[in-house]
Enzyme design. Structure first.
Site, PDB file in Angstrom:
ATOM      1  N   GLU A 217      13.798   1.469 -38.455  1.00 37.02           N
ATOM      2  CA  GLU A 217      12.496   1.909 -38.996  1.00 37.02           C
ATOM      3  C   GLU A 217      12.567   2.111 -40.503  1.00 37.02           C
ATOM      4  O   GLU A 217      12.006   3.064 -41.037  1.00 37.02           O
ATOM      5  CB  GLU A 217      12.053   3.214 -38.337  1.00 37.02           C
ATOM      6  CG  GLU A 217      11.934   3.153 -36.837  1.00 37.02           C
ATOM      7  CD  GLU A 217      10.766   2.305 -36.389  1.00 37.02           C
ATOM      8  OE1 GLU A 217       9.899   2.002 -37.231  1.00 37.02           O
ATOM      9  OE2 GLU A 217      10.742   1.932 -35.217  1.00 37.02           O
TER      10      GLU A 217
ATOM     11  N   GLN B 136      33.359  33.691 -43.280  1.00 35.95           N
ATOM     12  CA  GLN B 136      32.287  33.398 -44.249  1.00 35.95           C
ATOM     13  C   GLN B 136      32.024  31.906 -44.399  1.00 35.95           C
ATOM     14  O   GLN B 136      30.877  31.471 -44.551  1.00 35.95           O
ATOM     15  CB  GLN B 136      32.629  34.011 -45.610  1.00 35.95           C
ATOM     16  CG  GLN B 136      32.562  35.524 -45.595  1.00 35.95           C
ATOM     17  CD  GLN B 136      32.897  36.137 -46.946  1.00 35.95           C
ATOM     18  OE1 GLN B 136      33.233  35.427 -47.889  1.00 35.95           O
ATOM     19  NE2 GLN B 136      32.811  37.440 -47.034  1.00 35.95           N
TER      20      GLN B 136
ATOM     21  N   ARG C  88       7.712   5.774 -37.432  1.00 38.95           N
ATOM     22  CA  ARG C  88       8.477   6.618 -38.368  1.00 38.95           C
ATOM     23  C   ARG C  88       8.004   8.066 -38.307  1.00 38.95           C
ATOM     24  O   ARG C  88       8.792   8.987 -38.476  1.00 38.95           O
ATOM     25  CB  ARG C  88       8.307   6.070 -39.797  1.00 38.95           C
ATOM     26  CG  ARG C  88       9.067   4.797 -40.015  1.00 38.95           C
ATOM     27  CD  ARG C  88       8.660   4.084 -41.277  1.00 38.95           C
ATOM     28  NE  ARG C  88       9.420   2.846 -41.408  1.00 38.95           N
ATOM     29  CZ  ARG C  88       9.124   1.863 -42.234  1.00 38.95           C
ATOM     30  NH1 ARG C  88       8.074   1.966 -43.034  1.00 38.95           N
ATOM     31  NH2 ARG C  88       9.870   0.784 -42.285  1.00 38.95           N
TER      32      ARG C  88
HETATM   33  P1  FAD Z   1      19.977  -5.226 -43.766  1.00 35.36           P
HETATM   34  O1  FAD Z   1      18.533  -5.416 -44.051  1.00 35.36           O
HETATM   35  O2  FAD Z   1      20.865  -6.432 -43.843  1.00 35.36           O
HETATM   36  O3  FAD Z   1      20.559  -4.085 -44.684  1.00 35.36           O
HETATM   37  C1  FAD Z   1      21.960  -3.849 -44.861  1.00 35.36           C
HETATM   38  C2  FAD Z   1      22.117  -2.827 -45.987  1.00 35.36           C
HETATM   39  O4  FAD Z   1      21.572  -3.356 -47.196  1.00 35.36           O
HETATM   40  C3  FAD Z   1      21.373  -1.532 -45.718  1.00 35.36           C
HETATM   41  O5  FAD Z   1      22.095  -0.435 -46.210  1.00 35.36           O
HETATM   42  C4  FAD Z   1      20.089  -1.682 -46.516  1.00 35.36           C
HETATM   43  O6  FAD Z   1      19.496  -0.460 -46.885  1.00 35.36           O
HETATM   44  C5  FAD Z   1      20.619  -2.447 -47.724  1.00 35.36           C
HETATM   45  N1  FAD Z   1      19.543  -3.162 -48.404  1.00 35.36           N
HETATM   46  C6  FAD Z   1      18.790  -4.194 -47.947  1.00 35.36           C
HETATM   47  N2  FAD Z   1      17.889  -4.562 -48.859  1.00 35.36           N
HETATM   48  C7  FAD Z   1      18.049  -3.733 -49.921  1.00 35.36           C
HETATM   49  C8  FAD Z   1      17.405  -3.585 -51.183  1.00 35.36           C
HETATM   50  N3  FAD Z   1      16.371  -4.351 -51.557  1.00 35.36           N
HETATM   51  N4  FAD Z   1      17.865  -2.627 -52.025  1.00 35.36           N
HETATM   52  C9  FAD Z   1      18.881  -1.814 -51.663  1.00 35.36           C
HETATM   53  N5  FAD Z   1      19.524  -1.891 -50.490  1.00 35.36           N
HETATM   54  C10 FAD Z   1      19.113  -2.837 -49.626  1.00 35.36           C
HETATM   55  N6  FAD Z   1      14.059  -3.759 -35.014  1.00 35.36           N
HETATM   56  C11 FAD Z   1      12.911  -4.149 -34.387  1.00 35.36           C
HETATM   57  O7  FAD Z   1      12.185  -5.011 -34.860  1.00 35.36           O
HETATM   58  N7  FAD Z   1      12.556  -3.581 -33.178  1.00 35.36           N
HETATM   59  C12 FAD Z   1      13.323  -2.626 -32.572  1.00 35.36           C
HETATM   60  O8  FAD Z   1      12.971  -2.143 -31.472  1.00 35.36           O
HETATM   61  C13 FAD Z   1      14.551  -2.208 -33.206  1.00 35.36           C
HETATM   62  N8  FAD Z   1      15.392  -1.329 -32.593  1.00 35.36           N
HETATM   63  C14 FAD Z   1      16.632  -1.065 -33.159  1.00 35.36           C
HETATM   64  C15 FAD Z   1      17.573  -0.301 -32.455  1.00 35.36           C
HETATM   65  C16 FAD Z   1      18.844  -0.087 -32.988  1.00 35.36           C
HETATM   66  C17 FAD Z   1      19.860   0.684 -32.218  1.00 35.36           C
HETATM   67  C18 FAD Z   1      19.165  -0.593 -34.275  1.00 35.36           C
HETATM   68  C19 FAD Z   1      20.516  -0.363 -34.886  1.00 35.36           C
HETATM   69  C20 FAD Z   1      18.243  -1.353 -34.978  1.00 35.36           C
HETATM   70  C21 FAD Z   1      16.973  -1.606 -34.418  1.00 35.36           C
HETATM   71  N9  FAD Z   1      16.061  -2.439 -35.070  1.00 35.36           N
HETATM   72  C22 FAD Z   1      14.876  -2.823 -34.458  1.00 35.36           C
HETATM   73  C23 FAD Z   1      16.434  -3.104 -36.321  1.00 35.36           C
HETATM   74  C24 FAD Z   1      16.379  -2.228 -37.540  1.00 35.36           C
HETATM   75  O9  FAD Z   1      15.057  -1.950 -37.884  1.00 35.36           O
HETATM   76  C25 FAD Z   1      17.161  -2.943 -38.651  1.00 35.36           C
HETATM   77  O10 FAD Z   1      18.538  -2.863 -38.308  1.00 35.36           O
HETATM   78  C26 FAD Z   1      16.906  -2.365 -40.026  1.00 35.36           C
HETATM   79  O11 FAD Z   1      15.610  -2.683 -40.467  1.00 35.36           O
HETATM   80  C27 FAD Z   1      17.911  -2.876 -41.066  1.00 35.36           C
HETATM   81  O12 FAD Z   1      18.014  -4.260 -41.023  1.00 35.36           O
HETATM   82  P2  FAD Z   1      19.465  -4.941 -40.955  1.00 35.36           P
HETATM   83  O13 FAD Z   1      20.238  -4.305 -39.848  1.00 35.36           O
HETATM   84  O14 FAD Z   1      19.263  -6.409 -40.909  1.00 35.36           O
HETATM   85  O15 FAD Z   1      20.178  -4.527 -42.293  1.00 35.36           O
END
Ligand code: FAD
Length: 388
Positions: free
Chosen positions: A366, A281, A245
Site C-alpha cells: 500500500e 529505569q 491505507r
Molecule cells: P519496488 O517498487 O521495487 O521498491 C523497492 C524499494 O525501492 C523500496 O524500498 C521502495 O520504496 C524503493 N523505491 C521505489 N521507487 C522509489 C523512488 N522513486 N524513490 C525512492 N525509493 C523508491 N499488491 C497488489 O496489487 N495487491 C495486493 O493485494 C498486494 N498484497 C501484498 C501482500 C504482501 C504480503 C506484500 C509483501 C505485497 C503486496 N502487494 C500487493 C504488493 C505491494 O504493494 C508492493 O510490494 C509495493 O508496492 C512495493 O513494490 P515492490 O515490491 O515491487 O518494490
C-alpha cells in the site's frame, strides 16, 4: 480505563463506535487469537471460514453502502481494523483487500450488473475478492505496468502477470488493472476464466497467516461486461489504495498495542537481579516511549477518521502522513517489545515477533514508506522527486 489508555482516548468515541470495537474484539478473541500462531507457523489461513464469520458481523466492505454492506462510519471501520490487526496483520489484510480494494473498486467503478453480481456475496463472505495491481517488475511504479488489455471484437483479451496479490489463491473474482494503448482499465475477472491462474507464494517470512499469490493472465478472454465502466486511468486503482491505507493507519496501531500489552505484562512478572524487569529505569523508558507513540498514533488515526467522516474523503498526503507514521512507529514498538521479552521475544509462544515480521510487509505494501515520504515531500516543496 484500559492500562494503555493514558489519555482517555475512549472518551473520544461514541457508544456505537465502542460497540463495534467490542464486537470485533470478541470475534478476534474467539476466532483468530487461539489459532493464529499455528496458522502463522504452518503458513496457511482458513480464508473462507473467516470471511463468512466476518461477513456475518458486517465487517466486509463495512464502510460501503447498499448491496448488503453495513454503511458504517470511517472511524468504526478503522476501529474494526485496529482490533483485527491486534490479532494479526494478515487477518486484517484479508478484510482490507476484500472490502477496501476488491469491493470498493466494484462499488465505485463497476456497473449495476457487476455490483449485483459480486457485492452481496462478497459482503457476506461467501465470495472472495482480490486486487491485482502490482507486477513482478512494477511495484511502486504501477504506471509502467506490463499487463495488457487488447480489444478483440466486442471482447477484451488480457495478458500479463500480477505479483504479491493478497487472497488471490482463494479468490472468486480478481479486480485486474491492465494497460491499453492509451489508458489503464480495470476488470472484474471471474477466477475460473480460462487462462487465469493464481499460484500461492510460499516461503514468506512475514504475513504468513495470509494467502498471497502470483497471478498469470494468458489470453484471458472477457466480455465488455467485465470491464469496470467508470474506471479510466491510474487514478482509479490509486483511489482504492487510499481506501485501504486508511484501514492500515488504524490497524498498525492494533499490532503495536498487542505488542505493548504483551511486553507490559511480561515486564511486570519477569524477574532478573531479584526484581521485575519493569522496575528497571531502562525498561520503563522503553515502555513510556512506546505508550506515548501508541497514543499519538491513535489520535492521528482518529483525527483522520473524523476528517473523512465529515469531509467525505481525505487528501492523499493526509493518508500518507498516517500510513507513514503509524506503520513506522508500530514496527519500532514491535522491535522494542521484542527486546523486553529477551529470548522469549523470538518465540512463537508470544505474538511480538509475529507482529514485527508482519509489519515489515505492512511497511512495504500500500505504498512503501519511501513512497509516502515522496508524497509528503512533494506536497511540502511542490517538487516531484518520484523519478529521481
Ligand atoms: P519496488 O517498487 O521495487 O521498491 C523497492 C524499494 O525501492 C523500496 O524500498 C521502495 O520504496 C524503493 N523505491 C521505489 N521507487 C522509489 C523512488 N522513486 N524513490 C525512492 N525509493 C523508491 N499488491 C497488489 O496489487 N495487491 C495486493 O493485494 C498486494 N498484497 C501484498 C501482500 C504482501 C504480503 C506484500 C509483501 C505485497 C503486496 N502487494 C500487493 C504488493 C505491494 O504493494 C508492493 O510490494 C509495493 O508496492 C512495493 O513494490 P515492490 O515490491 O515491487 O518494490
Amino acid at each position: 480505563m484500559p492500562p494503555l489508555d493514558l489519555i482517555d482516548f475512549d472518551d473520544l468515541l461514541s457508544d456505537e463506535e465502542r460497540e463495534i470495537r467490542a464486537l470485533t474484539r470478541r470475534v478476534a478473541d474467539d476466532r483468530v487469537r487461539p489459532f493464529v500462531a499455528q496458522w502463522y507457523e504452518e503458513g496457511r489461513v482458513p480464508v473462507r471460514e473467516l470471511a463468512v464469520e466476518f461477513g456475518k458481523l458486517g465487517l466486509l466492505g463495512m464502510h460501503l453502502t447498499g448491496y448488503g454492506c453495513a454503511g458504517a462510519s470511517a472511524v468504526a471501520y478503522g476501529l474494526a481494523c485496529h482490533e483485527l490487526e491486534a490479532a494479526d496483520s494478515g487477518v486484517r489484510s484479508l478484510v482490507s483487500v476484500q472490502g477496501s480494494l476488491a469491493m470498493y473498486a466494484i462499488w465505485k467503478y463497476g456497473s449495476e450488473e457487476q455490483k449485483q453480481r459480486w457485492l452481496p456475496g462478497m459482503a457476506a463472505g461467501e465470495l472472495i475478492g482480490c486486487f491485482g495491481l502490482t507486477e513482478p517488475d512494477h511495484g511502486s511504479d504501477p504506471a509502467n505496468m506490463s499487463t495488457r488489455a487488447r480489444r478483440d471484437g466486442t471482447d477484451w483479451v488480457l495478458n500479463g502477470g500480477k505479483m504479491w496479490i493478497t487472497n488471490a489463491p482463494v479468490a472468486d473474482v480478481a479486480v485486474i488493472w491492465a494497460r491499453t494503448s492509451d489508458s489503464v482499465l480495470g476488470f472484474a475477472v471471474p477466477t475460473d476464466t480460462p487462462g487465469f491462474q493464481a499460484r500461492e507464494i510460499k516461503h514468506k517470512m512475514s504475513l504468513r497467516a495470509s494467502s498471497t499469490g502470483e497471478i498469470t493472465l494468458d489470453d484471458v478472454r472477457l466480455p465488455d461486461g467485465a470491464r469496470l465502466p467508470d474506471a479510466a486511468g491510474l487514478k482509479a486503482p490509486l483511489s482504492c489504495l487510499t481506501e485501504a491505507r486508511f484501514g492500515i493507519i488504524w490497524g498498525a496501531m492494533g499490532a503495536a498495542r498487542d505488542c505493548l500489552d504483551t511486553a507490559l505484562s511480561y515486564a511486570t512478572t519477569r524477574e532478573q537481579f531479584g526484581r521485575p524487569i519493569g522496575g528497571f529505569q531502562l525498561t520503563q523508558a522503553k515502555l513510556a516511549d512506546m505508550a506515548v507513540e501508541l497514543q499519538k498514533g491513535m489520535l492521528l488515526a482518529l483525527h483522520l477518521g473524523r476528517l473523512r467522516d465529515s469531509a467525505g474523503k481525505l487528501r492523499p498526503e493526509q493518508v500518507s502522513v498516517g500510513k507513514l507514521n503509524n506503520v513506522r512507529e508500530a514496527l519500532l514498538v514491535a522491535r522494542t517489545c521484542r527486546t523486553i521479552l529477551g529470548g522469549n521475544g523470538i518465540s512463537g509462544e508470544y505474538p511480538v515477533m509475529r507482529h514485527a515480521n508482519n509489519l515489515e510487509s505492512v511497511l512495504t505494501y500500500e505504498g512503501t514508506s519511501e513512497i509516502h515520504q515522496l508524497v509528503i515531500g512533494q506536497k511540502l516543496t511542490g517538487l516531484n522527486a518520484f523519478a529521481g
